[in-house]
Design a protein around this motif. Structure first.
Motif, mmCIF file in Angstrom:
data_model
loop_
_atom_site.group_PDB
_atom_site.id
_atom_site.type_symbol
_atom_site.label_atom_id
_atom_site.label_comp_id
_atom_site.label_asym_id
_atom_site.label_seq_id
_atom_site.Cartn_x
_atom_site.Cartn_y
_atom_site.Cartn_z
ATOM 1 N N GLY A 34 1.324 -1.428 -0.001
ATOM 2 C CA GLY A 34 -0.162 0.087 0.012
ATOM 3 C C GLY A 34 0.987 1.045 0.185
ATOM 4 N N SER A 35 1.985 1.219 0.978
ATOM 5 C CA SER A 35 3.096 2.617 0.719
ATOM 6 C C SER A 35 3.126 2.498 -0.210
ATOM 7 N N GLY A 36 4.090 1.653 -1.226
ATOM 8 C CA GLY A 36 4.856 1.717 -2.217
ATOM 9 C C GLY A 36 3.750 2.259 -3.647
ATOM 10 N N ARG A 37 2.753 1.858 -3.240
ATOM 11 C CA ARG A 37 1.654 2.530 -4.700
ATOM 12 C C ARG A 37 1.121 4.047 -4.367
ATOM 13 N N ILE A 38 1.390 4.511 -2.996
ATOM 14 C CA ILE A 38 1.263 5.222 -2.589
ATOM 15 C C ILE A 38 2.218 6.223 -3.219
ATOM 16 N N THR A 39 3.368 5.772 -2.842
ATOM 17 C CA THR A 39 5.321 6.717 -3.090
ATOM 18 C C THR A 39 4.870 6.996 -4.762
ATOM 19 N N GLY A 40 4.481 5.808 -5.650
ATOM 20 C CA GLY A 40 4.349 5.851 -7.052
ATOM 21 C C GLY A 40 3.212 6.887 -7.393
ATOM 22 N N ILE A 41 2.385 6.646 -6.388
ATOM 23 C CA ILE A 41 0.376 7.531 -7.051
ATOM 24 C C ILE A 41 1.558 9.211 -6.760
ATOM 25 N N GLU A 42 2.235 9.336 -6.015
ATOM 26 C CA GLU A 42 2.531 11.518 -5.178
ATOM 27 C C GLU A 42 3.641 11.412 -6.380
ATOM 28 N N ASN A 43 4.341 10.063 -7.109
ATOM 29 C CA ASN A 43 5.518 11.049 -7.790
ATOM 30 C C ASN A 43 4.829 10.746 -9.758
ATOM 31 N N CYS A 44 3.930 10.470 -9.430
ATOM 32 C CA CYS A 44 3.149 10.496 -10.815
ATOM 33 C C CYS A 44 3.021 11.547 -11.480
ATOM 34 N N SER A 68 -4.390 7.768 1.298
ATOM 35 C CA SER A 68 -3.877 7.312 2.456
ATOM 36 C C SER A 68 -3.735 5.901 3.260
ATOM 37 N N PHE A 69 -5.126 5.967 3.317
ATOM 38 C CA PHE A 69 -4.921 5.152 3.876
ATOM 39 C C PHE A 69 -4.617 3.422 3.597
ATOM 40 N N LEU A 70 -4.296 3.188 2.490
ATOM 41 C CA LEU A 70 -3.519 2.409 1.875
ATOM 42 C C LEU A 70 -2.150 2.181 2.280
#
Length: 327
Positions: free
Chosen positions: A71-81, A167-169
């Motif tokens: 979940g945190s990995g996907r947050i990092t990806g989304i925020e840097n897209c 952010s729940f991810l």
């Protein structure tokens, strides 16, 4: 033509990451970006990833210092897209060589902010197509389609993530796909279903994804609880019905025995009641008279009688298990 970013979060995938990067490099389309998040790998995944990318500037690698979870990995990806659209890939899965090219064409044709595709499942020996006859979102949910819960066969408009609290991810590593997908269905203004498959999901029966544990059960329950408490759910009765049905089965893991999982070899009545008091677990119409009595007794906290019912269910589970193993 609007660009798209492919996001992948990985952890200890040294045997897959090089071929994943090579596969992305071989896409027929060239105008796309890739964000790879190394979620604190302790093997040679990061080194192999960097070596495979070489000087290809379309790739960005972000490294977590510790393992934070998918979940945190996907947050990092989304925020840097930084592109208008994004999609996901797991490093041990496959994309058809023309996948990105077709994604970009479909974005251009439809202007949708959520595109759902069919997909393949492979065990390495054979491959089947997962599809249905649905052409509208309400049909997907009313038929409990297998095209609902995964994220990697979908294309998402990046702005969609501004409409809900993703952010729940960061709190979950299991069932994050369900949280992600349901929210995208809820907030998308235009969803398009295209019955073509470009993504191959490699099924591995030994994967942690397919093994139940106390952590996976509780995270799955947390996802369902989060979805049930979302007021947006009330606007779409067909999505609400689907989530309630899924939630009942998720919460049911606290009070129904399962011989395969240690956590389910004893009942968790109090946890079930606590959740029930927060979001009122809806019991499906098709449950048996016996189960309805059992659930009523749990709600009334008559636990000594509940234990009698639970032992009957446990015994039934053991008998069925012996019959299955003898075949």
């Amino acid at each position: 033509m609007k660009e798209i970013t492919i996001l992948s979060s990985f952890y200890n995938v040294e045997y897959f990451i090089s071929s994943c990067v090579a596969m992305l490099k071989s896409q027929t389309a060239k105008n796309f970006s890739v964000i790879l998040v190394d979620d604190g790998s302790t093997d040679s995944s990061y080194q192999k990833c960097i070596e495979s990318i070489g000087n290809d500037t379309r790739f960005t690698v972000i490294r977590h210092t510790t393992n934070k979870g998918l979940g945190s990995g996907r947050i990092t990806g989304i925020e840097n897209c930084k592109t208008d659209y994004l999609t996901y890939i797991d490093p041990d899965d496959y994309l058809a060589p023309n996948a990105v090219e077709n994604y970009l064409c479909d974005i251009q044709k439809t202007s949708a902010d959520y595109i759902v595709y069919d997909y393949f499942i492979s065990d390495g020996k054979s491959k089947i197509t997962v599809t249905d006859n649905c052409n509208h979102v309400y049909e997907l949910f009313s038929s409990n389609s297998k095209l609902i819960s995964h994220v990697w066969h979908k294309v998402v408009k990046t702005d969609l993530y501004k409409k809900f609290d993703y952010s729940f991810l960061s709190q979950i590593s299991f069932a994050e796909d369900l949280f992600n997908s349901i929210n995208c269905f809820l907030y998308a203004k235009k969803t398009v279903i295209i019955h073509k498959a470009y993504y191959t999901y490699m099924y591995n029966a030994l994967s942690l994804v397919h093994k139940k544990s106390e952590k996976s059960i509780m995270e799955n329950i947390a996802v369902n609880k989060n979805l049930l408490l979302n007021p947006k759910l009330k606007e779409y009765s067909y999505i609400k019905d689907y989530v309630e049905e899924d939630s009942f089965h998720s919460f049911g893991q606290l009070i129904f025995p399962n011989l395969k999982n240690d956590f389910q070899k004893k009942p968790h009545f109090r946890e079930w009641n606590e959740l029930d008091s927060e979001c009122h677990i809806k019991i499906p119409r098709h449950t048996s008279f016996f189960i309805n009595i059992y659930l009523t007794l749990i709600r009334k906290k008559i636990y000594f009688v509940c234990m009698l019912f639970w032992n009957i269910l446990f015994y039934r589970e053991k008998v069925l298990s012996k019959k299955r193993s003898s075949k």
